[in-house]
Design an enzyme around this catalytic site. Structure first.
Site, PDB file in Angstrom:
ATOM      1  CG  ASP A 175      -1.929  -1.016   1.154  1.00 29.14           C
ATOM      2  OD1 ASP A 175      -1.859  -2.137   0.050  1.00 29.14           O
ATOM      3  OD2 ASP A 175      -2.865  -1.194   2.076  1.00 29.14           O
ATOM      4  CE  LYS A 184      -4.131  -3.914   1.278  1.00 28.55           C
ATOM      5  NZ  LYS A 184      -5.164  -2.941   1.937  1.00 28.55           N
ATOM      6  CB  CYS A 219      -2.140  -2.655   5.205  1.00 30.00           C
ATOM      7  SG  CYS A 219      -3.843  -2.140   5.167  1.00 30.00           S
TER       8      CYS A 219
END
Ligand code: VGL
Ligand code: ZN
Length: 203
Positions: A12, A98, A142
């Protein structure tokens, strides 16, 4: 296929998680040059590289407006959802998307799928990866969730401590995440402890 094989998961590293973004991680952008060096080393060793991206619909239970904990961020197709412009992902990088389900937080990259629709875990198995090196954003969400899922699937996990930063909703969240990952069996590495020779041996 060799018994051991390393892979790199970049979690991310998107504009919204960097300073100026909608959910900025303090100093989030500072992971970029460090990750670029890891990316060069993994690519040079011929090892697989995966990059996850948070990719939310406009309306999702993940956002405050619908009962979730977060301001809107990484909305599909917006500039905030794009990878940081200085991140040098090689063309072979497998993008893992995601958070597209409006009912899901999907912190872990293991909730994501490749462009072919394959879950990350299956792709890693197919690629023969046994040892996952993980860096990116954010340490306490994450990165943590992805590392714990990787450990759960039986992979060796090395968290790249010079290439992660935390949101720190509560001060100390990143440190607690690191302790939790360590307690579950993760090891930790830096550019110094993960030189190209180590990766070659893991290839
Ligand atoms: C993340 C909060 C909300 C992350 C994603 O990438 O760590 N954190 N969505
Ligand atoms: Zn999110």
């Amino acid at each position: 296929m060799s018994a051991k094989k390393a892979g790199l998961l970049v979690v991310d590293v998107q504009n919204d998680f960097c300073p100026g973004g909608a959910l900025a991680v303090p100093e989030g952008h500072r992971v970029v040059p460090v990750l670029n060096e890891y990316l060069r080393r993994f690519a040079a060793a011929g090892l697989p590289i995966y990059a996850s991206r948070d990719w939310h619909p406009e309306h999702t239970r993940h956002f405050q407006a619908h009962g979730g904990p977060w301001p809107p961020h990484c909305v599909q197709g917006t500039p905030g959802a794009a990878f940081h412009p200085d991140l040098e992902l090689p063309p072979s990088t497998v993008i893992v998307t995601k958070g597209s389900d409006p009912e899901e937080d999907a912190y872990s990259a293991f909730h994501g799928r490749t462009p072919e629709g394959e879950p990350l875990a299956e792709r890693l198995r197919r690629d023969g990866v046994t040892h996952l090196y993980i860096g990116g954003l954010a340490t306490d969400y994450c990165v943590r969730a992805s590392a714990l899922d990787a450990l759960d699937m039986g992979l060796a996990v090395t968290v790249l401590t010079d290439a992660i930063r935390g949101v720190e909703v509560q001060p100390g969240d990143s440190q607690r995440a690191i302790e939790e990952m360590a307690a579950r069996g993760a090891t930790f590495g830096t550019l110094e402890s993960v030189p190209p020779e180590v990766l070659e041996a893991d290839a």
